[in-house]
Design an enzyme around this catalytic site. Structure first.
Site, mmCIF file in Angstrom:
data_model
loop_
_atom_site.group_PDB
_atom_site.id
_atom_site.type_symbol
_atom_site.label_atom_id
_atom_site.label_comp_id
_atom_site.label_asym_id
_atom_site.label_seq_id
_atom_site.Cartn_x
_atom_site.Cartn_y
_atom_site.Cartn_z
ATOM 1 N N TRP A 35 0.661 -1.191 -0.010
ATOM 2 C CA TRP A 35 -0.037 -0.064 0.109
ATOM 3 C C TRP A 35 0.805 1.138 0.199
ATOM 4 O O TRP A 35 0.249 2.502 0.295
ATOM 5 C CB TRP A 35 -0.913 -0.064 1.296
ATOM 6 C CG TRP A 35 -1.939 -0.935 1.132
ATOM 7 C CD1 TRP A 35 -2.350 -1.475 -0.060
ATOM 8 C CD2 TRP A 35 -3.003 -1.704 2.026
ATOM 9 N NE1 TRP A 35 -3.430 -2.544 0.248
ATOM 10 C CE2 TRP A 35 -3.748 -2.646 1.594
ATOM 11 C CE3 TRP A 35 -2.885 -1.374 3.520
ATOM 12 C CZ2 TRP A 35 -5.041 -3.057 2.117
ATOM 13 C CZ3 TRP A 35 -4.165 -2.005 4.189
ATOM 14 C CH2 TRP A 35 -4.851 -2.893 3.509
ATOM 15 N N LYS A 36 2.108 1.171 -0.126
ATOM 16 C CA LYS A 36 3.100 2.301 -0.139
ATOM 17 C C LYS A 36 2.695 3.315 0.817
ATOM 18 O O LYS A 36 2.359 3.063 2.169
ATOM 19 C CB LYS A 36 3.068 2.838 -1.611
ATOM 20 C CG LYS A 36 3.375 1.637 -2.541
ATOM 21 C CD LYS A 36 3.758 2.014 -3.980
ATOM 22 C CE LYS A 36 3.987 0.805 -4.818
ATOM 23 N NZ LYS A 36 4.577 1.085 -6.065
ATOM 24 N N GLU A 90 11.160 2.219 -5.018
ATOM 25 C CA GLU A 90 11.152 3.358 -4.708
ATOM 26 C C GLU A 90 12.306 3.986 -3.410
ATOM 27 O O GLU A 90 12.525 5.079 -3.407
ATOM 28 C CB GLU A 90 9.681 3.674 -3.983
ATOM 29 C CG GLU A 90 8.607 3.560 -5.571
ATOM 30 C CD GLU A 90 7.239 3.018 -5.256
ATOM 31 O OE1 GLU A 90 7.073 2.771 -4.082
ATOM 32 O OE2 GLU A 90 6.835 2.680 -6.210
ATOM 33 N N HIS A 143 12.754 -2.177 -1.962
ATOM 34 C CA HIS A 143 11.813 -1.583 -3.015
ATOM 35 C C HIS A 143 12.546 -0.508 -3.824
ATOM 36 O O HIS A 143 13.241 0.214 -3.388
ATOM 37 C CB HIS A 143 10.584 -0.960 -2.373
ATOM 38 C CG HIS A 143 9.291 -1.040 -3.577
ATOM 39 N ND1 HIS A 143 9.328 0.248 -4.466
ATOM 40 C CD2 HIS A 143 8.243 -1.851 -3.698
ATOM 41 C CE1 HIS A 143 8.262 -0.084 -5.281
ATOM 42 N NE2 HIS A 143 7.834 -1.163 -4.949
ATOM 43 N N GLY A 169 3.610 1.072 -11.648
ATOM 44 C CA GLY A 169 2.501 2.283 -11.657
ATOM 45 C C GLY A 169 2.024 2.665 -13.082
ATOM 46 O O GLY A 169 1.579 3.934 -13.073
ATOM 47 N N GLU A 211 10.510 -6.794 -9.732
ATOM 48 C CA GLU A 211 9.731 -5.721 -9.966
ATOM 49 C C GLU A 211 10.619 -4.732 -11.330
ATOM 50 O O GLU A 211 11.230 -3.974 -10.642
ATOM 51 C CB GLU A 211 9.425 -4.788 -9.072
ATOM 52 C CG GLU A 211 8.504 -5.302 -8.002
ATOM 53 C CD GLU A 211 7.721 -4.473 -7.068
ATOM 54 O OE1 GLU A 211 6.566 -4.937 -7.054
ATOM 55 O OE2 GLU A 211 8.244 -3.283 -6.502
HETATM 56 P P1 13P Z 1 1.955 -1.042 -9.255
HETATM 57 O O1 13P Z 1 1.133 -2.690 -8.849
HETATM 58 O O2 13P Z 1 1.151 -0.075 -8.611
HETATM 59 O O3 13P Z 1 2.508 -1.206 -10.256
HETATM 60 O O4 13P Z 1 3.226 -1.194 -8.194
HETATM 61 C C1 13P Z 1 3.865 -2.311 -7.962
HETATM 62 C C2 13P Z 1 5.013 -2.183 -6.752
HETATM 63 O O5 13P Z 1 5.752 -1.410 -6.675
HETATM 64 C C3 13P Z 1 4.705 -3.293 -5.602
HETATM 65 O O6 13P Z 1 5.747 -3.043 -4.716
#
Ligand code: 13P
Length: 259
Positions: free
Chosen positions: A10-11, A101, A99, A179, A173
């Site tokens: 859920w970031k 990010e 991750h 996203g 990923e």
């Molecule tokens: P999305 O599914 O929104 O592309 O995000 C992937 C993600 O970064 C899960 O850790």
């Protein structure tokens, strides 16, 4: 019984009350998903401040909870960080590390990821290790090299290993599709999964790889494309961002995951 992972990241998208509401909705709907001969391990990873309430609401529905970050020391003068001991207290059995990010915005390095993975295993928290190439790296033909380097570093070239029933989950990923709504093709993802699996086989025993290691895909997974990824046997689940933020959509993913 084969196990697949459905992990929600859920970031920093929800407030604590929104996280609780979504957990309650998912907890109510998930038990109605028909069981099959595939066991789906569902993990919710809310923002740190919501871990406590989410754990409380998820427990009875058989849903596990994961954090999105951890520090590698148990205790000490590390302002703003969170210890694996705190995660344990908060009911976390999983924790995302590395991750993209965090690698991008917080300079999380391979070395930091390695220390975090070791700390989590020391405390019996299953690490969800994210690896993936950027668009520039892919265009430069460096996809495989980036993945190999990140996996080797995260697991200290096999120096960090699972014990007992611990699970090490590696999430491939590709950074450039996160996203965007535009995932890579299942064949493309599967090729990387094979590379990771081969690496795991070199580091660990056959038994450890079979029992304790999982390789899953993340990056614009949704109800339309999940089944195609799961057609590839080597893909053992998904790490989902955007599509995990609506209860109905997430439940649909859970249904697809078990078929
Ligand atoms: P999305 O599914 O929104 O592309 O995000 C992937 C993600 O970064 C899960 O850790």
């Amino acid at each position: 019984m084969p196990t697949r992972y459905l992990i929600a990241n859920w970031k920093m998208q929800l407030t604590d009350s929104e996280s609780l509401k979504l957990t309650e909705q998912i907890s109510r709907l998930l038990p109605a998903v028909p069981t099959t001969d595939i066991r789906v391990e569902t993990v919710l990873c809310p923002t740190q401040t919501a871990l406590d309430v989410v754990s409380g609401a998820a427990r009875d529905a058989g849903i596990s909870v994961g954090a999105q970050n951890v520090f590698w020391e148990d205790k000490g003068a590390y302002t703003g960080e969170i210890s694996p001991l705190n995660l344990k207290d908060l009911g976390c059995d999983y924790c995302i590390v590395g991750h993209s990010e965090r690698r991008t915005f917080l300079n999380e390095s391979d070395e930091m990821v390695q220390r975090k993975v070791a700390a989590l295993l020391r405390h019996n928290i299953n690490p969800i290790i994210c690896v993936g190439e950027t668009r520039a790296e892919r265009e430069a033909g460096k996809r495989d090299a980036v993945i190999i380097k990140q996996v080797q570093a995260a697991l200290a070239e096999g120096g960090s290993r699972p014990t007992g029933n611990q699970h090490i989950i590696i999430a491939y990923e590709p950074v450039w599709v996160i996203g965007t709504g535009q995932a890579v093709s299942p064949t493309d993802a599967a090729a990387v999964h094979h590379i990771i699996r081969d690496m795991l086989r070199e580091m660990y025993s056959v038994d450890e790889v079979e029992k304790n290691c999982f390789v899953i895909y993340g990056g614009s997974v949704n109800v339309t494309n999940l089944s195609a990824f799961l057609q590839e046997d080597v893909i053992e689940g998904a790490l989902v961002g955007g599509a995990s933020l609506q209860a109905d959509e997430f439940i649909r993913l859970a249904e697809l995951m078990s078929t």
